[in-house]
Scaffold this motif. Sequence first.
Motif, PDB file in Angstrom:
ATOM      1  N   ALA A 175       0.841  -1.203   0.000  1.00  0.00           N
ATOM      2  CA  ALA A 175       0.000   0.000   0.000  1.00  0.00           C
ATOM      3  C   ALA A 175       0.873   1.250   0.000  1.00  0.00           C
ATOM      4  O   ALA A 175       0.565   2.238  -0.671  1.00  0.00           O
ATOM      5  N   ALA A 176       1.968   1.227   0.761  1.00  0.00           N
ATOM      6  CA  ALA A 176       2.881   2.369   0.782  1.00  0.00           C
ATOM      7  C   ALA A 176       3.501   2.603  -0.587  1.00  0.00           C
ATOM      8  O   ALA A 176       3.662   3.755  -1.027  1.00  0.00           O
ATOM      9  N   LEU A 177       3.851   1.529  -1.290  1.00  0.00           N
ATOM     10  CA  LEU A 177       4.406   1.690  -2.633  1.00  0.00           C
ATOM     11  C   LEU A 177       3.394   2.342  -3.570  1.00  0.00           C
ATOM     12  O   LEU A 177       3.752   3.197  -4.386  1.00  0.00           O
ATOM     13  N   ASP A 178       2.134   1.976  -3.449  1.00  0.00           N
ATOM     14  CA  ASP A 178       1.083   2.605  -4.257  1.00  0.00           C
ATOM     15  C   ASP A 178       1.028   4.105  -4.006  1.00  0.00           C
ATOM     16  O   ASP A 178       0.936   4.914  -4.935  1.00  0.00           O
ATOM     17  N   GLY A 179       1.066   4.485  -2.731  1.00  0.00           N
ATOM     18  CA  GLY A 179       0.966   5.898  -2.385  1.00  0.00           C
ATOM     19  C   GLY A 179       2.156   6.701  -2.860  1.00  0.00           C
ATOM     20  O   GLY A 179       2.016   7.843  -3.299  1.00  0.00           O
ATOM     21  N   LEU A 180       3.351   6.129  -2.773  1.00  0.00           N
ATOM     22  CA  LEU A 180       4.549   6.837  -3.215  1.00  0.00           C
ATOM     23  C   LEU A 180       4.592   6.978  -4.736  1.00  0.00           C
ATOM     24  O   LEU A 180       5.083   7.966  -5.265  1.00  0.00           O
TER      25      LEU A 180
END
Length: 625
Positions: free
Chosen positions: A220-225
């Motif tokens: 999920a963090a990779l998606d946001g970044l």
Amino acid sequence: MPTADRTLPHLSSAPDGTRFRDLNRNGVMDPFEDPRLSPEERTEDLLARLSLEEKVGLMFHTVIETGQDGTLLETPGAISKSPTSTVVLDKRMSHFNVHGLDDARAAARWHNRLQELAEQTPHGIPVTISTDPRHGGAQNAGTSWVTSFFSLWPEPLGLGALGDPELVRTWAGTVRREYTAVGIRAALHPVADLATEPRWARQRECFSQDPQLVARLVTAALDGLRGAEGEIPVQSTVKHFPGAGPQKDGEDAHFPYGRDQVYPGGRFEDHLLPFREAIAAGADAIMPYYGRPVGLQIDGHEIESVGFGFNEQVLTGLLRNELGFDGVIVSDWELVNDNHVGDQVLPARAWGVEELIPAQRLQRILEAGADQLGGEECTELLLGLVRDDLVEEERVTDSARRLLRVKFRLGLFDDPYVDESAADALVGSEESRRQGHEAQAGSVVVLHDDGHVLPLHTVRGSTRIYAEGLPADVIAQLGEQVATPAEADVALLRIGAPFQPRDDLFLESWFHQGDLEFPPGLAHRLARLRAACPLILDVDLDRAAVLTDIAGECDALTGSFGVSAAAWADAITGVVPARGRLPIELPRSMKAVREAHEDVPGGTAEPLYPYGHGLDIDQVISSRR
């Protein structure tokens, strides 16, 4: 996109009207300057034009510091080793980990000046600015920064306490917007490590001890970044491969006494799982840790006991060949040279290869499979290795290719600049601060409420409060501060998790290490205080703690993870109800910790508070009706 307060340098038009930046200043739109071509096509064209010195410069990624009011620092800094123009113009470096930062507009101004300097290089390769995490409340010059003008969120353990991938996606999207507003285009995070060893000093940077939850939150963090189509992306750097959590006795591998990483429970695959998922989700870069594996076997083969950054079996055999990762591998900081800061020295983290001289260490790192050397600027060593035929130039080209591809994907060649006049408004907006505050408050874990005091009902100006660890302005929002427990209607205390202070080596004082028990006098002091009035105690859990002796000496006990005093006050009063669940277990005793296996999630016997424990304040209210 072009900045609003300056003209984009070297902007030209091709005969067909295509706008491009003439970075080599030859009056022609070369393929690497053509915004219509793919990152791969542009990379191959530029690679063929670069000198060896330019390709080597791409492979170094070191600390940089800013001058006053957004100026370039043209002297060595507190940690940075060289003037800015030396590393950019002379060493051809274009990746830097920024320390400090005073305010948003000055940060944006400094970044633009740095990009202007980079335009003086032969092909105008733009700079990529990276940073360790900045959106939490923990300060550690080796791992994270408190940056007051950014919005403040819980530490990753607090996000793990909420366990909500959509919230993590929102958090990472906020990080991306605030980073890009000041020119930061690479995140040295997220952390995919599992917090399985209760004593390890870096648990607060982890999401949880649970491999499945960590995998969901990291992706999920990779998606946001990355952002949505049309949004400005930030490069992700997932760390620390292949999972840094199982440090022997919980000691950290920044330091010589913490060099060993162990798997007595045979749970290597648990630690690897979040990295498998991150690779599948398109991680841009991966950073291996300092630790050296001890007694580790993969597919029946004993893994050499050398630091992961030097370990060909792990980086090439496992990460490249088995897992299929073709992104950037960047080593953790200072594997080649000893770090001298003032009168303090931290040996190079060349665990298992300490006997090698710096040039040999550098060669070993490249043979292992790394593309970039973190914390180093010794370009002359690599140039010498190539000229002495100890490293092939094609090996340098392979790494330069991966590094350039990321720069092109980020759009840096088309416009690396930011709008200085807009930075203040884009960073730390009211909405982002509100979201961060609510996430902090919600992440608080109510461990128990034996005195039935939660949610706390106070009357401003009337409820008498004895407090420790809370600022006066927060207390004033709740009631009237009094000097002693005997005068109070309630006592509110916030304390940090216990640790054993150390300060013999550079950075060591920043790492909370050692045993997890509080001094024996604390329980007695809490009991005396509680005898005078109800007591609500919060422990800031930057790592696990043994709460057995003190849990029974308070009416309500909470655990928090980088939560401001105002957010904690909202959590315990129900303004934003606490709803966190423990992302790590809290052990019953140090005996249980010592007997547990470092690599096993939830491995201590009969924990005082198990993984997933927590009371919703809303549920507490309902249970009393």
